[in-house]
Scaffold this motif. Structure first.
Motif, PDB file in Angstrom:
ATOM      1  N   LYS A   2       3.494  -1.295   7.851  1.00 23.30           N
ATOM      2  CA  LYS A   2       3.020  -1.836   6.579  1.00 23.30           C
ATOM      3  C   LYS A   2       3.772  -1.209   5.409  1.00 23.30           C
ATOM      4  N   LYS A   3       3.927  -2.002   4.351  1.00 21.19           N
ATOM      5  CA  LYS A   3       4.673  -1.515   3.197  1.00 21.19           C
ATOM      6  C   LYS A   3       3.709  -1.075   2.089  1.00 21.19           C
ATOM      7  N   ILE A   4       3.822   0.185   1.710  1.00 23.10           N
ATOM      8  CA  ILE A   4       3.031   0.681   0.575  1.00 23.10           C
ATOM      9  C   ILE A   4       3.977   0.873  -0.611  1.00 23.10           C
ATOM     10  N   VAL A   5       3.660   0.223  -1.707  1.00 19.86           N
ATOM     11  CA  VAL A   5       4.452   0.401  -2.922  1.00 19.86           C
ATOM     12  C   VAL A   5       3.611   1.241  -3.894  1.00 19.86           C
ATOM     13  N   VAL A   6       4.250   2.240  -4.478  1.00 15.82           N
ATOM     14  CA  VAL A   6       3.538   3.193  -5.343  1.00 15.82           C
ATOM     15  C   VAL A   6       4.190   3.223  -6.715  1.00 15.82           C
ATOM     16  N   LEU A   7       3.425   2.897  -7.732  1.00 19.79           N
ATOM     17  CA  LEU A   7       3.936   2.984  -9.107  1.00 19.79           C
ATOM     18  C   LEU A   7       3.410   4.286  -9.719  1.00 19.79           C
ATOM     19  N   THR A   8       4.323   5.176 -10.089  1.00 20.83           N
ATOM     20  CA  THR A   8       3.860   6.441 -10.665  1.00 20.83           C
ATOM     21  C   THR A   8       4.291   6.577 -12.125  1.00 20.83           C
ATOM     22  N   GLY A   9       3.492   7.371 -12.860  1.00 17.10           N
ATOM     23  CA  GLY A   9       3.794   7.652 -14.260  1.00 17.10           C
ATOM     24  C   GLY A   9       3.676   9.141 -14.523  1.00 17.10           C
ATOM     25  N   ALA A  10       3.775   9.498 -15.778  1.00 19.23           N
ATOM     26  CA  ALA A  10       3.831  10.904 -16.161  1.00 19.23           C
ATOM     27  C   ALA A  10       2.666  11.735 -15.591  1.00 19.23           C
ATOM     28  N   ALA A  68       0.236  15.928  -4.894  1.00 20.69           N
ATOM     29  CA  ALA A  68       0.321  14.463  -4.903  1.00 20.69           C
ATOM     30  C   ALA A  68       1.710  13.990  -4.466  1.00 20.69           C
ATOM     31  N   HIS A  69       2.764  14.636  -4.983  1.00 22.03           N
ATOM     32  CA  HIS A  69       4.129  14.262  -4.569  1.00 22.03           C
ATOM     33  C   HIS A  69       4.284  14.483  -3.057  1.00 22.03           C
ATOM     34  N   TYR A  70       3.792  15.618  -2.576  1.00 20.32           N
ATOM     35  CA  TYR A  70       3.945  15.916  -1.144  1.00 20.32           C
ATOM     36  C   TYR A  70       3.148  14.940  -0.279  1.00 20.32           C
ATOM     37  N   ALA A  95      10.031  16.507  -3.252  1.00 27.01           N
ATOM     38  CA  ALA A  95       8.930  16.547  -2.280  1.00 27.01           C
ATOM     39  C   ALA A  95       9.339  15.889  -0.961  1.00 27.01           C
ATOM     40  N   GLY A  96      10.426  15.124  -0.962  1.00 21.88           N
ATOM     41  CA  GLY A  96      10.902  14.548   0.299  1.00 21.88           C
ATOM     42  C   GLY A  96      10.706  13.053   0.454  1.00 21.88           C
ATOM     43  N   SER A  97      10.230  12.354  -0.580  1.00 22.92           N
ATOM     44  CA  SER A  97      10.154  10.897  -0.481  1.00 22.92           C
ATOM     45  C   SER A  97      11.581  10.352  -0.371  1.00 22.92           C
ATOM     46  N   THR A  98      11.748   9.273   0.398  1.00 25.39           N
ATOM     47  CA  THR A  98      13.120   8.813   0.656  1.00 25.39           C
ATOM     48  C   THR A  98      13.503   7.541  -0.105  1.00 25.39           C
ATOM     49  N   LYS A  99      12.503   6.728  -0.487  1.00 30.93           N
ATOM     50  CA  LYS A  99      12.841   5.492  -1.208  1.00 30.93           C
ATOM     51  C   LYS A  99      12.234   5.562  -2.603  1.00 30.93           C
ATOM     52  N   GLY A 203      -9.067  -7.885 -14.992  1.00 31.94           N
ATOM     53  CA  GLY A 203      -8.602  -9.067 -14.279  1.00 31.94           C
ATOM     54  C   GLY A 203      -7.817  -8.786 -13.009  1.00 31.94           C
ATOM     55  N   THR A 204      -7.601  -7.518 -12.657  1.00 37.82           N
ATOM     56  CA  THR A 204      -6.862  -7.220 -11.424  1.00 37.82           C
ATOM     57  C   THR A 204      -7.820  -7.263 -10.244  1.00 37.82           C
ATOM     58  N   ARG A 205      -7.512  -8.110  -9.250  1.00 38.82           N
ATOM     59  CA  ARG A 205      -8.416  -8.266  -8.096  1.00 38.82           C
ATOM     60  C   ARG A 205      -8.117  -7.221  -7.036  1.00 38.82           C
ATOM     61  N   ASN A 206      -9.148  -6.946  -6.218  1.00 42.08           N
ATOM     62  CA  ASN A 206      -9.028  -5.987  -5.108  1.00 42.08           C
ATOM     63  C   ASN A 206      -8.560  -4.612  -5.564  1.00 42.08           C
ATOM     64  N   LEU A 207      -9.090  -4.160  -6.681  1.00 42.97           N
ATOM     65  CA  LEU A 207      -8.663  -2.872  -7.248  1.00 42.97           C
ATOM     66  C   LEU A 207      -9.772  -1.824  -7.103  1.00 42.97           C
ATOM     67  N   THR A 208      -9.408  -0.675  -6.522  1.00 42.57           N
ATOM     68  CA  THR A 208     -10.329   0.462  -6.449  1.00 42.57           C
ATOM     69  C   THR A 208      -9.845   1.507  -7.434  1.00 42.57           C
ATOM     70  N   ILE A 209     -10.718   1.904  -8.363  1.00 40.86           N
ATOM     71  CA  ILE A 209     -10.315   2.920  -9.342  1.00 40.86           C
ATOM     72  C   ILE A 209     -10.849   4.283  -8.900  1.00 40.86           C
ATOM     73  N   ILE A 210      -9.949   5.242  -8.807  1.00 34.57           N
ATOM     74  CA  ILE A 210     -10.332   6.595  -8.402  1.00 34.57           C
ATOM     75  C   ILE A 210     -10.103   7.501  -9.609  1.00 34.57           C
ATOM     76  N   LYS A 211     -11.212   7.929 -10.224  1.00 33.42           N
ATOM     77  CA  LYS A 211     -11.085   8.725 -11.456  1.00 33.42           C
ATOM     78  C   LYS A 211     -10.932  10.197 -11.112  1.00 33.42           C
ATOM     79  N   GLU A 212      -9.749  10.558 -10.646  1.00 33.31           N
ATOM     80  CA  GLU A 212      -9.455  11.937 -10.252  1.00 33.31           C
ATOM     81  C   GLU A 212      -8.062  12.287 -10.731  1.00 33.31           C
ATOM     82  N   LYS A 213      -7.798  13.579 -10.815  1.00 23.34           N
ATOM     83  CA  LYS A 213      -6.418  14.001 -11.048  1.00 23.34           C
ATOM     84  C   LYS A 213      -5.609  13.676  -9.792  1.00 23.34           C
ATOM     85  N   ALA A 214      -4.290  13.528  -9.977  1.00 26.58           N
ATOM     86  CA  ALA A 214      -3.454  13.094  -8.855  1.00 26.58           C
ATOM     87  C   ALA A 214      -3.531  14.052  -7.661  1.00 26.58           C
TER      88      ALA A 214
END
Ligand code: NAD
Length: 228
Positions: A2-10, A68-70, A95-99, A203-214
């Motif tokens: 399965k493909k997991i795409v991760v959008l990260t910010g500051a 979080a990076h690891y 941290a070793g992510s490759t893509k 308006g984003t469907r199927n979204l789970t919000i996790i209110k935690e630090k990364a």
């Protein structure tokens, strides 16, 4: 796989000691965007712009990835993981992510001002006035400034449209076009947003919000995904 795409910010790098832009003690409390992160600033006050990024680079040399990076790197054991980052730091790489697709450039690189294809690694932390590309032009930081085009938005939107699972971590979703990437993710795809503060995602469907630090939120989510 399965493909997991991760959008990260500051926010994902905040626990590594790198300031975000918009939190109350963020960078823009100290600097005005237009003084340091626009092409106009580069034309008007090159020394200040170079110094701003030199200071960021110097600080980055002392920073390490956090949990979080690891955790995202560990996710590759079971998934095809594609990171799309708005960050200019290199903590996902460390941290070793490759893509990893950098949307807004890379702090440790410099670019020609006459040929966008000429990109160089910066040794150490300082990029100086007078350092030139092989065509003789002054080198600039290899970052996307406010008001400039974001060439990697096209591959980023294609990758987002192909995700089986989508994660959004530590971004206020204030900076476009990156903030629009969620719109490319199919409605039926499970999405998770990790950020300790409220982020507007109406308006984003199927979204789970996790209110935690990364550090905590990503580690726990990755554990769950690896056990699924
Ligand atoms: P932003 O500053 O607008 O938003 C940061 C977000 O991170 C906020 O929503 C905040 O609630 C959240 N946050 C704060 N601490 C967190 C933590 N410990 N864990 C998880 N989330 C946390 O940043 P942005 O959305 O990435 O967009 C602004 C621009 O800032 C981007 O273009 C990015 O390139 C640039 N930037 C990059 C770096 C870096 O490379 N590390 C640092 C500062 C800014």
């Amino acid at each position: 796989m399965k493909k997991i795409v991760v959008l990260t910010g500051a926010g994902i790098s905040a626990e590594s000691g790198i300031k975000t832009f918009r939190d109350s003690d963020g960078l823009w409390e100290e600097y005005r965007i237009e003084d340091v992160a626009t092409f106009d600033a580069w034309l008007k006050n090159r020394n200040l712009v170079l110094d701003f990024y030199n200071q960021r680079r110097k600080q980055l040399l002392e920073c390490s990835p956090n949990a979080a990076h690891y955790a995202l790197a560990a996710l590759e054991k079971k998934y095809d993981v594609q990171i799309i980052t708005q960050n200019i730091d290199d903590l996902h790489e460390k941290a070793g992510s490759t893509k990893i697709l950098h949307l807004h450039g890379e702090l440790k690189k410099a670019r020609s001002t006459v040929d966008d294809n000429l990109i160089y690694d910066i040794e150490g932390w300082e990029l100086k006035k007078g350092e030139r590309c092989e065509k003789g032009s002054q080198l600039r930081p290899h970052v996307v400034w406010f008001g400039e085009a974001v060439p990697n938005i096209v591959p980023a939107s294609q990758l987002s449209s192909k995700a089986d699972i989508y994660l959004v971590i530590g971004t206020s979703l204030n900076v476009y076009p990156a903030a629009g990437l969620l719109n490319y993710v199919p409605a039926n795809v499970p999405k998770y947003l990790i950020d300790p503060n409220g982020v507007a995602v109406a308006g984003t469907r199927n979204l789970t919000i996790i209110k935690e630090k990364a550090g905590k939120g990503v580690t726990e989510l990755v554990e769950k995904l690896l056990n699924d």
